[in-house]
Design an enzyme around this catalytic site. Sequence first.
Site, PDB file in Angstrom:
ATOM      1  N   HIS A  51     -21.826  24.151   6.062  1.00  7.48           N
ATOM      2  CA  HIS A  51     -20.484  24.472   5.444  1.00  7.48           C
ATOM      3  C   HIS A  51     -19.727  25.298   6.229  1.00  7.48           C
ATOM      4  O   HIS A  51     -19.127  26.499   5.906  1.00  7.48           O
ATOM      5  CB  HIS A  51     -20.980  25.334   4.073  1.00  7.48           C
ATOM      6  CG  HIS A  51     -19.826  25.921   3.266  1.00  7.48           C
ATOM      7  ND1 HIS A  51     -18.643  24.976   3.015  1.00  7.48           N
ATOM      8  CD2 HIS A  51     -19.297  26.899   2.760  1.00  7.48           C
ATOM      9  CE1 HIS A  51     -17.697  25.727   2.235  1.00  7.48           C
ATOM     10  NE2 HIS A  51     -18.104  26.865   2.264  1.00  7.48           N
TER      11      HIS A  51
ATOM     12  N   ASP B  96     -15.710  21.670   0.786  1.00  3.66           N
ATOM     13  CA  ASP B  96     -15.632  20.631   1.620  1.00  3.66           C
ATOM     14  C   ASP B  96     -15.167  19.321   1.278  1.00  3.66           C
ATOM     15  O   ASP B  96     -14.519  18.412   1.585  1.00  3.66           O
ATOM     16  CB  ASP B  96     -16.666  20.666   2.779  1.00  3.66           C
ATOM     17  CG  ASP B  96     -16.969  21.837   3.165  1.00  3.66           C
ATOM     18  OD1 ASP B  96     -16.076  22.564   3.623  1.00  3.66           O
ATOM     19  OD2 ASP B  96     -18.284  22.307   3.107  1.00  3.66           O
TER      20      ASP B  96
ATOM     21  N   ASN C 170     -20.382  33.538   2.268  1.00  3.94           N
ATOM     22  CA  ASN C 170     -20.351  32.951   3.521  1.00  3.94           C
ATOM     23  C   ASN C 170     -21.264  33.990   4.492  1.00  3.94           C
ATOM     24  O   ASN C 170     -21.127  35.093   4.327  1.00  3.94           O
ATOM     25  CB  ASN C 170     -18.994  32.759   4.072  1.00  3.94           C
ATOM     26  CG  ASN C 170     -18.620  31.326   3.774  1.00  3.94           C
ATOM     27  OD1 ASN C 170     -19.373  30.275   3.590  1.00  3.94           O
ATOM     28  ND2 ASN C 170     -17.215  31.316   3.339  1.00  3.94           N
TER      29      ASN C 170
END
Length: 336
Positions: free
Chosen positions: A185, A157, A126
Site C-alpha cells: 500500500h 488503491d 500508514n
Amino acid sequence: MVKAAVLGAAGGIGQPLSLLLKLSPAIDELSLYDLAKILPGVKADLSHISSIAKVTGHWNADEKELASELRKALTGADVVLIPAGIPRGPGMERDWLFGRNAGIVRDLIQAVAETCPKAFILVISNPVNSMVPIAAEVLKRANVFDPKRLFGVTTLDVVRAETFVQDITGEKDPGKTVIPVIGGHSGETIIPLFSLAKPAVNIPKEKLAPLIHRVQNGGDEVLKAKDGAGSATLSMAYAGFRFAERVIKAAKGEKGIVEPTFIYLPGVEGGDAIAKETGLDFFSVPVELGPSGAEKATNILGDISADEKQLLKSCYGKLKKNIEEGINFIQNPPPK
C-alpha cells in the site's frame, strides 16, 4: 447488533469515516475514541444525525483516564477501524512517518487484544505495509492472533484504479469495473492488475504506464492539490468505509464478497501457496470474506500479464523491508 469502534475518530480521516459509518444501516453502535479534545464535539455533531447508529464518545483531559476511555470504546466492539496517527505530509520521509505511527498502532492494538480480541481489526494508519505486521506481532504476544480477523485496508488503491481507468473506458459508474490491486500500500508496492479487469478494459499501450504510475502515486497528487494543507483524507475515509461495510455484510452471511486486502498469508486458506511464491508472509490479494473474516486468499499471480509480473518482482524487495521493519519494531523495540 454490530458495534464499530473508530480509533482516531477526530482526525482528517476519522471524522469523514465516522460520518459514513453513522449513515450505514449495518451499524447499531458507533464508538469514537481520540486523544484530541475536539472528540466530544465530533461525537455531539454525529449524534444529531437521524440514522440508526447510537454514538458514544471516549476522551478525557486526564491522560490517566484516557486508557480507561479507550477500553470503554472497545468493549463489545465487533469491528475496530484504526485511522489514528500522523497523516502523510509533503516531502515526508517514510521512516519519519513510521517512527511516529508505529508506537501509536502498537498501543492501540494492545488495547484491542485485552478488550475485544475477537473483533475484526481494520488497519488504515500508514505505512500499512509495516503497521499490519506490528499489529500481528502484538496480537501474537497476547496469544489472541487470528489472521482471519486482521486486515490492512488497501481499498483506496482499488478505488483509484477503478476511477482513473474511467477516463479511458468512459464507464459511467467506475465502481462497476472490478480491478484487483495486489502487493502493498505504498508506491511501487502497489500493483494494479488492469489485465484482469472485469469487464475487460482496453488500455492503449502508451497510456498504461502513466495510469499505473497515477494509481501508485495517487496520494502525491492529493498532497500537491491541497498545497501541503492535507493528505488524501476523504477518499481514504470512503475506502475504509467501503471495506468495513463489506466485512460486516460478509460476517452477517452475505456470500460472494471478494476484496483485495493486506493479510497474513499463512493464516488464511490459500495463503501458503502465495507466501511461497512471493517469499512474503504479508501481501495484498483478493480475499473472499465470510463470517470468520478472511475465508480464502485467491492466488491470481499465474494469470497476470508479463508487464505486471515485472512490476511485481520490483515490489518484493521493498515490501519485504517494510514488513521486516514492522516485525522488528516489536521484537527489538527501540529505546524509549
